[in-house]
Write a protein that holds these residues in place. Sequence first.
Motif, mmCIF file in Angstrom:
data_model
loop_
_atom_site.group_PDB
_atom_site.id
_atom_site.type_symbol
_atom_site.label_atom_id
_atom_site.label_comp_id
_atom_site.label_asym_id
_atom_site.label_seq_id
_atom_site.Cartn_x
_atom_site.Cartn_y
_atom_site.Cartn_z
ATOM 1 N N ALA A 101 54.710 15.799 38.730
ATOM 2 C CA ALA A 101 54.114 16.838 37.878
ATOM 3 C C ALA A 101 54.705 18.205 38.260
ATOM 4 N N PRO A 102 54.656 19.176 37.351
ATOM 5 C CA PRO A 102 55.294 20.477 37.596
ATOM 6 C C PRO A 102 54.842 21.210 38.863
ATOM 7 N N THR A 103 53.548 21.304 39.103
ATOM 8 C CA THR A 103 53.083 22.079 40.257
ATOM 9 C C THR A 103 53.511 21.456 41.587
ATOM 10 N N PRO A 104 53.370 20.144 41.783
ATOM 11 C CA PRO A 104 53.890 19.568 43.033
ATOM 12 C C PRO A 104 55.400 19.750 43.187
ATOM 13 N N MET A 105 56.141 19.668 42.089
ATOM 14 C CA MET A 105 57.590 19.890 42.155
ATOM 15 C C MET A 105 57.893 21.340 42.548
ATOM 16 N N ALA A 106 57.155 22.274 41.963
ATOM 17 C CA ALA A 106 57.355 23.684 42.291
ATOM 18 C C ALA A 106 57.023 23.945 43.763
ATOM 19 N N LEU A 107 55.912 23.375 44.235
ATOM 20 C CA LEU A 107 55.537 23.565 45.633
ATOM 21 C C LEU A 107 56.588 22.953 46.567
ATOM 22 N N TYR A 108 57.127 21.823 46.204
ATOM 23 C CA TYR A 108 58.187 21.193 46.995
ATOM 24 C C TYR A 108 59.391 22.136 47.093
ATOM 25 N N GLY A 109 59.757 22.742 45.977
ATOM 26 C CA GLY A 109 60.854 23.709 45.964
ATOM 27 C C GLY A 109 60.549 24.931 46.824
ATOM 28 N N ILE A 110 59.309 25.391 46.802
ATOM 29 C CA ILE A 110 58.915 26.536 47.626
ATOM 30 C C ILE A 110 59.019 26.184 49.113
ATOM 31 N N ILE A 111 58.506 25.011 49.483
ATOM 32 C CA ILE A 111 58.569 24.572 50.884
ATOM 33 C C ILE A 111 60.027 24.455 51.328
ATOM 34 N N LEU A 112 60.878 23.872 50.484
ATOM 35 C CA LEU A 112 62.294 23.744 50.847
ATOM 36 C C LEU A 112 62.972 25.117 50.937
ATOM 37 N N THR A 113 62.579 26.048 50.080
ATOM 38 C CA THR A 113 63.122 27.408 50.147
ATOM 39 C C THR A 113 62.763 28.057 51.480
ATOM 40 N N LEU A 114 61.499 27.940 51.863
ATOM 41 C CA LEU A 114 61.045 28.553 53.111
ATOM 42 C C LEU A 114 61.675 27.867 54.333
#
Length: 191
Positions: A101-114
């Motif tokens: 789903a979009p929100t878990p994918m976005a959060l995954y991207g945020i975690i990988l960015t950090l």
Amino acid sequence: MKSNRMEAFSDGVLAIIITIMVLEFKLPEGHDWKSLVYLFPKVLSYIFSFVYVGIYWNNHHHLLHMVRTMNGRLMWLNLLLLFWLSLVPFTTAWMGESHFAPTPMALYGIILTLASMSYWLLQRSIINQHPRDSHFHTIGRSWKAKLSPILYLLTVLTAYISPWVSGFFIVLVAIIWFLPDRRIEEFLREK
């Protein structure tokens, strides 16, 4: 303190991260091959994350071999990296459960960015320990390190447009980082 102690601690944390991810798998209710089909999103998210943790472990291993002097700053920056990576099992499980789903994918991207920013800070701190050594500063000018945060941000932004496009950027960054920086290996051979 020598860097091998920090490396051993980091190896242990990364091994636990992988273990936590695999423990998220629940046994299917049926007893045939068809019962495994519903696990596909969880398996796919696990593969993404396993590869990412492996990439961080591999590059982290190479990076720590460049450390000559351990200090508190390096230890805290290393812990910051491990903190962000320790959140990968949570987002991995959420992506698999939600079928990307979009929100878990976005959060995954945020975690990988950090996590990537933390790795960059750790790398910069190691490089800055050796201001007169040109080999270190050459390693710090990696196109991978510059491109990755942009691709991770695209992962976050495209998650709400298409999780598949978002997933494409996740895979693209993994492909870019799959092989460790050869300049580090060359530097270590010359040392």
